[in-house]
Design an enzyme around this catalytic site. Structure first.
Site, mmCIF file in Angstrom:
data_model
loop_
_atom_site.group_PDB
_atom_site.id
_atom_site.type_symbol
_atom_site.label_atom_id
_atom_site.label_comp_id
_atom_site.label_asym_id
_atom_site.label_seq_id
_atom_site.Cartn_x
_atom_site.Cartn_y
_atom_site.Cartn_z
ATOM 1 N N SER A 33 0.918 -1.113 0.038
ATOM 2 C CA SER A 33 0.010 0.134 0.072
ATOM 3 C C SER A 33 0.833 1.287 -0.129
ATOM 4 O O SER A 33 1.825 1.352 0.908
ATOM 5 C CB SER A 33 -0.911 0.221 1.455
ATOM 6 O OG SER A 33 -1.654 -0.928 1.524
ATOM 7 N N HIS A 88 -3.839 -10.306 0.238
ATOM 8 C CA HIS A 88 -3.791 -10.137 1.618
ATOM 9 C C HIS A 88 -4.436 -11.633 2.282
ATOM 10 O O HIS A 88 -5.478 -11.905 1.787
ATOM 11 C CB HIS A 88 -4.216 -9.077 2.397
ATOM 12 C CG HIS A 88 -3.236 -7.628 1.970
ATOM 13 N ND1 HIS A 88 -3.413 -6.908 0.793
ATOM 14 C CD2 HIS A 88 -2.229 -7.090 2.830
ATOM 15 C CE1 HIS A 88 -2.646 -5.979 0.717
ATOM 16 N NE2 HIS A 88 -1.861 -6.226 1.955
ATOM 17 N N TYR A 90 -6.605 -11.049 4.671
ATOM 18 C CA TYR A 90 -7.767 -10.841 5.216
ATOM 19 C C TYR A 90 -8.701 -10.997 3.907
ATOM 20 O O TYR A 90 -9.989 -10.836 4.206
ATOM 21 C CB TYR A 90 -7.676 -9.384 5.496
ATOM 22 C CG TYR A 90 -7.186 -8.241 4.912
ATOM 23 C CD1 TYR A 90 -7.815 -7.918 3.638
ATOM 24 C CD2 TYR A 90 -5.828 -7.757 5.196
ATOM 25 C CE1 TYR A 90 -7.415 -6.865 3.058
ATOM 26 C CE2 TYR A 90 -5.268 -6.858 4.393
ATOM 27 C CZ TYR A 90 -6.127 -6.246 3.256
ATOM 28 O OH TYR A 90 -5.617 -5.177 2.604
ATOM 29 N N GLU A 91 -8.193 -10.956 2.923
ATOM 30 C CA GLU A 91 -9.317 -11.116 1.720
ATOM 31 C C GLU A 91 -10.033 -12.522 1.668
ATOM 32 O O GLU A 91 -10.765 -12.551 0.997
ATOM 33 C CB GLU A 91 -8.337 -11.201 0.199
ATOM 34 C CG GLU A 91 -7.767 -9.659 -0.001
ATOM 35 C CD GLU A 91 -6.987 -9.539 -1.127
ATOM 36 O OE1 GLU A 91 -7.480 -10.109 -2.312
ATOM 37 O OE2 GLU A 91 -5.846 -8.856 -0.962
ATOM 38 N N ALA A 118 2.980 -0.927 4.029
ATOM 39 C CA ALA A 118 2.843 0.350 4.776
ATOM 40 C C ALA A 118 2.378 -0.178 6.099
ATOM 41 O O ALA A 118 2.044 -1.262 6.406
ATOM 42 C CB ALA A 118 1.495 0.778 4.308
ATOM 43 N N MET A 206 -0.386 -6.007 8.010
ATOM 44 C CA MET A 206 -1.066 -7.023 7.643
ATOM 45 C C MET A 206 -0.672 -7.697 6.668
ATOM 46 O O MET A 206 -1.393 -8.421 5.699
ATOM 47 C CB MET A 206 -2.638 -6.519 7.181
ATOM 48 C CG MET A 206 -3.022 -5.739 8.216
ATOM 49 S SD MET A 206 -4.734 -5.057 7.622
ATOM 50 C CE MET A 206 -5.142 -3.592 9.040
ATOM 51 N N SER A 207 0.875 -7.653 6.374
ATOM 52 C CA SER A 207 1.236 -8.427 5.239
ATOM 53 C C SER A 207 2.720 -8.982 5.481
ATOM 54 O O SER A 207 3.037 -9.067 6.546
ATOM 55 C CB SER A 207 1.233 -7.580 3.940
ATOM 56 O OG SER A 207 2.271 -6.477 4.026
ATOM 57 N N ASN A 230 1.480 5.845 9.605
ATOM 58 C CA ASN A 230 0.676 6.404 10.970
ATOM 59 C C ASN A 230 1.261 5.906 11.945
ATOM 60 O O ASN A 230 1.791 4.750 12.085
ATOM 61 C CB ASN A 230 -0.862 5.929 10.695
ATOM 62 C CG ASN A 230 -0.789 4.495 10.305
ATOM 63 O OD1 ASN A 230 -0.872 3.815 9.382
ATOM 64 N ND2 ASN A 230 -1.061 4.066 11.646
ATOM 65 N N HIS A 242 -7.617 4.302 5.724
ATOM 66 C CA HIS A 242 -7.031 3.574 4.657
ATOM 67 C C HIS A 242 -6.274 4.917 3.589
ATOM 68 O O HIS A 242 -5.196 4.881 3.070
ATOM 69 C CB HIS A 242 -7.559 2.629 3.852
ATOM 70 C CG HIS A 242 -6.850 1.840 2.564
ATOM 71 N ND1 HIS A 242 -5.574 1.096 2.928
ATOM 72 C CD2 HIS A 242 -7.108 1.847 1.424
ATOM 73 C CE1 HIS A 242 -5.196 0.552 1.661
ATOM 74 N NE2 HIS A 242 -6.138 0.971 0.758
HETATM 75 N N1 HPA Z 1 -1.913 -1.088 11.247
HETATM 76 C C1 HPA Z 1 -1.846 -2.360 10.472
HETATM 77 N N2 HPA Z 1 -1.608 -2.122 9.101
HETATM 78 C C2 HPA Z 1 -1.187 -0.829 8.700
HETATM 79 C C3 HPA Z 1 -1.203 0.162 9.588
HETATM 80 C C4 HPA Z 1 -1.466 0.182 10.972
HETATM 81 O O1 HPA Z 1 -1.526 0.892 11.697
HETATM 82 N N3 HPA Z 1 -0.818 1.263 8.842
HETATM 83 C C5 HPA Z 1 -0.762 0.975 7.577
HETATM 84 N N4 HPA Z 1 -0.960 -0.426 7.582
#
Ligand code: HPA
Length: 267
Positions: A33, A88, A90-91, A118, A206-207, A230, A242
């Site tokens: 991402s 991913h 989660y899909e 990300a 998540m990856s 973040n 997102h």
């Molecule tokens: N948590 C999980 N996945 C993410 C985050 C997060 O804070 N930021 C970007 N991908």
């Protein structure tokens, strides 16, 4: 086509070579991402195809995950395979589609796999939004593993020290840290973020971890880089979304692209 994931990856690699006209690839990069725009810096595009043209790939499910594969000739004459987006866990398609890209790349000759993502930063005391951090190790809290059976492979050095040192030749000040992966798709709770800090995490996402394991099993060297988009949930009191993740990617694309291009040219 069979249900054997390695046979499927072999089929996909054959189709990939046919579609791109390239017989063997040197390096694969998975753009997470926010990283997709950085791919443009990597070299001259030889071919670009939707992943769904190859056996075993499913359509992209997430905005910002383009679901395309680009074959690139780098400045140093390497053949790079760039995944513009990933599947991913989660899909909900299971673990095999998550690692199919990496397995296909390995079957197409790749010896180096660069995994980008990300991530939420777990150490806002020292981390800045927009900062790239080398993954030194991971904690897999997804509850999944791409391997089954008695495949007790060693994970002492999932993320190659040699490749991290090479990145540091380009960016000597780059920090490194432990990446913790959850299955998602929810972002974490503040309590989970506190747990992640306590157990030694520096970034959360998540990856990456399942792909890294599959790459190691396939014998490739792995480089992992997180873009902090973040602070983790609850660390600064702002809700997460997102769009913000993609925004940071767009804002840093030129810098991340230049970094990856320099690193790939050193491989
Ligand atoms: N948590 C999980 N996945 C993410 C985050 C997060 O804070 N930021 C970007 N991908």
């Amino acid at each position: 086509m069979t249900n054997d994931p390695y046979a499927l990856a072999t089929d996909a690699a054959v189709a990939l070579k046919g579609a791109t006209g390239i017989d063997s690839f040197d390096v694969a990069l998975v753009m997470g991402s926010g990283w997709v725009p950085a791919a443009d810096a990597l070299g001259e595009t030889v071919a670009e195809i939707p992943v769904t043209d190859l056996p075993g790939f499913t359509p992209a499910a997430v905005a910002g995950h383009a679901g395309r594969i680009r074959a690139v000739r780098t400045g140093s004459g390497k053949n790079a395979l760039i995944f513009l987006g990933r599947t991913h866990l989660y899909e909900g398609r299971g673990v095999e589609p998550v690692v199919h890209g990496v397995r296909t790349a390995i079957k197409a000759g790749v010896g180096t796999v660069v995994l980008t993502n990300a991530a939420g930063g777990l150490r806002p005391e020292t981390q800045k939004v927009g900062e790239a951090i080398l993954i030194s190790d991971h904690i897999n809290l997804t509850g999944a593993n791409p391997l089954t059976g008695a495949t007790f492979i060693d994970l002492t050095e999932v993320y190659s020290r040699r490749l991290r040192a090479l990145v540091r030749e380009v960016e000597p000040a780059m920090a490194e840290g432990v990446y913790i992966a959850f299955r998602g798709p929810t972002y974490e709770t503040p309590a989970e973020i506190q747990m992640c800090r306590t157990i030694g995490g520096d970034m959360v996402g998540m990856s990456t971890v399942l792909e890294a394991v599959a790459a190691r099993e396939g014998g490739a060297e792995v480089l992992g880089i997180s873009l902090v988009t973040n602070p983790g949930a609850g660390l600064v009191g702002e809700p997460l979304n997102h769009q913000e993740v993609l925004e940071v990617g767009r804002a840093t694309a030129t810098r991340m692209g230049a970094l990856l291009a320099q690193v790939v040219n050193k491989l």
